[in-house]
Structures are given as structure tokens and as C-alpha cells.
Write a protein that holds these residues in place. Structure first.
Motif, mmCIF file in Angstrom:
data_model
loop_
_atom_site.group_PDB
_atom_site.id
_atom_site.type_symbol
_atom_site.label_atom_id
_atom_site.label_comp_id
_atom_site.label_asym_id
_atom_site.label_seq_id
_atom_site.Cartn_x
_atom_site.Cartn_y
_atom_site.Cartn_z
ATOM 1 N N VAL A 76 5.392 2.782 1.469
ATOM 2 C CA VAL A 76 4.799 1.847 0.715
ATOM 3 C C VAL A 76 3.324 1.551 0.653
ATOM 4 C CG1 VAL A 76 4.782 -0.778 0.537
ATOM 5 C CG2 VAL A 76 6.816 0.136 0.975
ATOM 6 N N LYS A 77 2.597 1.699 1.752
ATOM 7 C CA LYS A 77 1.158 1.610 1.878
ATOM 8 C C LYS A 77 0.478 2.599 0.996
ATOM 9 C CE LYS A 77 -0.295 1.037 6.095
ATOM 10 N NZ LYS A 77 -0.869 1.360 7.410
ATOM 11 N N LYS A 78 0.966 3.836 1.047
ATOM 12 C CA LYS A 78 0.334 4.888 0.103
ATOM 13 C C LYS A 78 0.761 4.887 -1.073
ATOM 14 C CE LYS A 78 -1.638 7.399 3.802
ATOM 15 N NZ LYS A 78 -1.272 6.122 4.863
ATOM 16 N N LEU A 79 2.098 4.630 -1.490
ATOM 17 C CA LEU A 79 2.301 4.592 -2.951
ATOM 18 C C LEU A 79 1.695 3.404 -3.452
ATOM 19 C CD1 LEU A 79 6.092 5.370 -2.510
ATOM 20 C CD2 LEU A 79 4.506 6.781 -3.634
ATOM 21 N N GLU A 80 1.425 2.211 -2.921
ATOM 22 C CA GLU A 80 0.556 1.039 -3.479
ATOM 23 C C GLU A 80 -0.671 1.370 -3.814
ATOM 24 O OE1 GLU A 80 2.893 -3.147 -1.539
ATOM 25 O OE2 GLU A 80 1.229 -2.134 -0.540
ATOM 26 N N ARG A 81 -1.266 2.309 -2.936
ATOM 27 C CA ARG A 81 -2.488 2.726 -3.292
ATOM 28 C C ARG A 81 -2.748 3.952 -4.524
ATOM 29 N NH1 ARG A 81 -7.826 2.581 -4.217
ATOM 30 N NH2 ARG A 81 -8.913 4.695 -3.796
ATOM 31 N N ALA A 82 -1.419 4.806 -4.739
ATOM 32 C CA ALA A 82 -1.290 5.456 -5.691
ATOM 33 C C ALA A 82 -1.181 4.788 -7.080
ATOM 34 C CB ALA A 82 -0.245 6.474 -5.464
ATOM 35 N N VAL A 83 -0.440 3.611 -7.027
ATOM 36 C CA VAL A 83 -0.260 2.957 -8.249
ATOM 37 C C VAL A 83 -1.593 2.343 -8.685
ATOM 38 C CG1 VAL A 83 0.937 0.741 -9.045
ATOM 39 C CG2 VAL A 83 2.227 2.457 -7.857
ATOM 40 N N GLU A 84 -2.476 1.817 -7.498
ATOM 41 C CA GLU A 84 -3.504 1.123 -7.973
ATOM 42 C C GLU A 84 -4.619 2.247 -8.727
ATOM 43 O OE1 GLU A 84 -5.913 0.210 -4.461
ATOM 44 O OE2 GLU A 84 -4.278 -1.415 -3.722
ATOM 45 N N LEU A 85 -4.236 3.450 -8.444
ATOM 46 C CA LEU A 85 -5.164 4.541 -9.009
ATOM 47 C C LEU A 85 -4.526 5.060 -10.132
ATOM 48 C CD1 LEU A 85 -6.219 6.466 -5.532
ATOM 49 C CD2 LEU A 85 -7.667 5.337 -6.910
ATOM 50 N N GLN A 86 -3.368 4.977 -10.592
ATOM 51 C CA GLN A 86 -2.870 5.428 -11.602
ATOM 52 C C GLN A 86 -1.780 4.350 -12.024
ATOM 53 O OE1 GLN A 86 -3.494 8.113 -13.311
ATOM 54 N NE2 GLN A 86 -4.995 9.027 -11.979
#
Length: 395
Positions: free
Chosen positions: A317-327
């Protein structure tokens, strides 16, 4: 100054100016070509060959390659032989400087003046086409490429670029036919083979792309660092057509040629995670890719999805939330975050994220899966569906 000195029959002064210009801008094709031809006319073919080869070690250019082929065959003509051609050259040089950045529109004026003074000026036609491309005018770019004379060494590049523009406007079949004709005409040239392979892969015609990547690799002979992309791209095609052993071999070769290439680290590392192989090494490779590209949402998505595949929901969740922020508008990344939320027990957020994924027009096969998840959620872990096997967006 060097060109003027040579026209004034002052070869010593011309050589001084050429040497100074080449030492400050050693990757300027025009200077290298003029200097090399000057040395040939002065009876120094060895020095000319050295100049050309030093340039080609760093940059491939058809005019320099052609100059190497012609050493000793005939005495080369000067780059300019009249005042009119000299003025055209000056306008072309100004246009080149203006073609990058906010003043690129102004460069068109200088290009057209150069072409008015010297209609047979292939480099100017290529520059004009390049400016049209950057302004998203593919039809005008194609028209400029088609004006490059058939006899010019630049005609091959012009035809390849015209094909790429045809593909961009949806004329992919026509573009592929053009590239195949070019390959038949120039069977030893790498450029059209690479262009066709990449075009087919871009159109998801992975099986058709493989033989062209194989041909490109054969043309290369002994691969160097810069050839890593051929193995990486063919590896993708093998993986997408279910030929994993061949894919793995190619990806490892690409990594051998370029050990810290983020896209290769990411693709191979993620593929190993998917197959539950070399897990420690795989996660290390993905983390290295993230360190090399900390703001690449696609690679961070792969790290998050790798955590998901390993059952590490909170970290996923932590990493994917960051990915969504970027894309934020990527449907696959939003879908992945929805899955991670669901496994972490955050059901409302999961459905919200899946709805977001739908809004960003996913591929048809993913669209069906997302709609099913919105209706019924994810199945129990023992019946978990197979994950999307695209490690990151291919660019």
C-alpha cells in the motif's frame, strides 16, 4: 573562418581554424565533415579517417559513415564552393541553434532562407522536418523528408523518419511496408530494422517483432553497451509470447551490457518475483531501479506490486500510494492500489481506487477484471487471480 580561409587558398590558416573549432565542439558533424574533407584535399586521408572514426565512436551519422567509405575513391568537394552556398550554410547554422527551445518557430524562417539559396540541401530538409515533428505536424514532416534527394546519404534516415511519422498518424500498415522496402534495399543497414522492430513491439505485435530484433542483433555482431536495448526489447517480446527461458536469457544479456539500467533491473526483477524465483536478488534489483529512478511511478509500482505478490500488504500500500501520486492517471497503477487496499482490509478505499482505474480507460482485458472486482471484490487468497504481468510501462 576555416571555410573562408580555404576558399582563399590559405590552407595553413584553414587548418588552424578547423583544429580550434573541432577541439571545442568535437561532436559537431558539420565541423568534422568539413575538416575531414579538407584533410583529404590536402593529401592526408589518414588524418581524415581518424577524424571520422573518432566521431563515429560516439555518434553514428550517415554523412560521416559515407565519407569514410569514400576515402581514396575521389577527391571530395568542399563543403561550400560559392558565396551563395556559404550564406546558406550560415543560415542553416543559425537555424540549428534556434531549433531547440521556445524560438524554434524562428528557426523555420532561417531554414527556408537556406533552402531558397541552396535548394539541394538535405540537412536543411531534415532539420525542417525535425522542427515540424516537435510541433506535432507529422504530415508536414513527411513532406519535408520526401524532398531529400534519392542520391543523398541522408535519404535512408529520411525514409525511416517518414515511416515513423506515418505510424504516428495511424498509417501503421503503410509505415511497415515502407520500412520493409527500405530493409530490402539496404540489407546491411541497422536503422530500418531497429525502427520496424520497435514499431511492431509498440503495436503489440510481439511475435512479428522478434525476427527483426534477431536480425538487428546479427547486424551488430559483437554487442557493445549501447546495444542493450535490442536484447531488452526482444526479451520483452519473448516474455509476452510465453517464451520465458529465451526472455530471461535476453534480459540477463541486456543487464550484462548495461548493469544499472533501471528498466532492465525492474523488468527482470519483477518477472522473477512473479515466478517466485531468485526472490532476494529480484527485490534487490527492483529496489536498485527505484534508487536510480526515485520519481518513476511505473518502477515504484513494480516494487509495490512485488510486495503485494509476496503478501506484504502494508508495504505494498505504501509503495503503490506513492506510485499513484507520481502517475495519478495510470489505470494499472490505480488498479494495483485497489487490490492492495482490499487485501489490507480497506474495502471502501479499494472500490474507490478501482473506480478511478475504470475512469482512465484500461485495456479491454483489464476492464473486465476491474468491473468484476467492483461487483464482488477479490476472491479469498487461496483463489487469488493471477497478477497483471506487465512489470512497468514500456517506453
Amino acid at each position: 573562418a576555416a571555410l573562408i580561409a580555404e576558399m582563399g587558398h590559405r590552407p595553413k590558416l584553414a587548418r588552424e581554424h578547423f583544429t580550434k573549432a573541432n577541439s571545442t565542439t568535437s561532436l559537431n558533424q558539420r565541423i568534422v565533415l568539413a575538416f575531414g574533407k579538407f584533410e583529404e584535399r590536402q593529401g592526408n586521408p589518414g588524418r581524415a579517417r581518424e577524424l571520422y572514426n573518432n566521431y563515429l565512436k560516439r555518434v553514428r551519422h550517415p554523412l560521416i559513415t559515407n565519407a569514410v567509405r569514400n576515402i581514396g575513391l575521389k577527391k571530395p568537394e568542399p563543403l561550400i564552393s560559392t558565396a551563395r552556398e556559404g550564406l546558406a550554410e550560415a543560415f542553416y547554422d543559425i537555424a540549428t541553434q534556434l531549433s531547440v527551445g521556445s524560438v524554434s518557430d524562428l528557426s523555420v524562417l532561417y531554414i527556408r532562407m537556406a533552402l531558397y539559396l541552396r535548394p539541394e540541401f538535405p540537412l536543411a530538409q531534415l532539420l525542417l522536418a525535425d522542427v515540424h515533428e516537435r510541433h506535432k505536424k507529422p504530415l508536414k514532416a513527411i513532406a519535408s523528408y520526401n524532398k531529400v534527394p534519392e542520391s543523398s546519404p541522408l535519404r535512408l534516415e529520411a525514409d525511416v523518419q517518414a515511416a515513423l511519422n506515418l505510424d504516428e498518424i495511424g498509417e501503421s500498415a503503410r509505415a511497415q511496408r515502407l520500412l520493409k522496402r527500405i530493409i530490402a534495399r539496404y540489407p546491411r543497414e541497422l536503422r530500418p530494422v531497429e525502427a520496424l522492430a520497435n514499431m511492431l513491439r509498440g503495436r503489440k505485435k510481439y511475435k512479428e517483432a522478434i525476427p527483426y530484433y534477431t536480425r538487428a542483433i546479427r547486424l551488430v555482431g559483437k554487442p557493445e553497451t549501447r546495444h542493450w536495448a535490442f536484447f531488452y526489447s526482444r526479451g520483452i517480446c519473448y516474455e509476452r509470447t510465453g517464451q520465458w527461458p529465451k526472455a530471461e536469457k535476453d534480459l540477463l544479456k541486456a543487464l550484462e551490457l548495461s548493469p544499472e539500467r533501471p528498466v532492465v533491473l525492474n523488468y527482470l526483477g519483477y518477472s522473477w518475483v512473479e515466478r517466485r524465483r531468485n526472490l532476494k536478488k529480484a527485490m534487490g534489483m527492483i529496489r536498485l531501479a527505484v534508487n536510480l529512478r526515485p520519481n518513476d511511478g511505473y518502477i515504484i509500482d513494480s516494487l509495490g506490486w512485488a510486495h503485494y505478490r509476496l503478501g506484504e500488504w502494508s508495504e505494498a500500500v505504501k509503495k503503490l500510494e506513492r506510485a499513484v501520486e507520481l502517475q495519478p492517471e495510470d489505470p494499472i497503477i490505480n488498479d494495483h492500489l485497489g487490490d492492495a487496499y482490499w487485501r489490507a482490509g480497506r474495502r471502501l478505499e479499494a472500490r474507490f481506487q478501482w473506480s478511478h482505474a475504470l475512469a482512465f480507460k484500461p485495456e479491454p482485458e483489464n476492464l473486465i477484471l476491474i468491473r468484476k472486482k467492483l461487483e464482488a471484490g477479490l476472491p479469498p487468497l487461496e483463489g487469488r487471480r493471477k497478477a497483471n504481468r506487465s512489470p512497468s510501462k514500456i517506453r
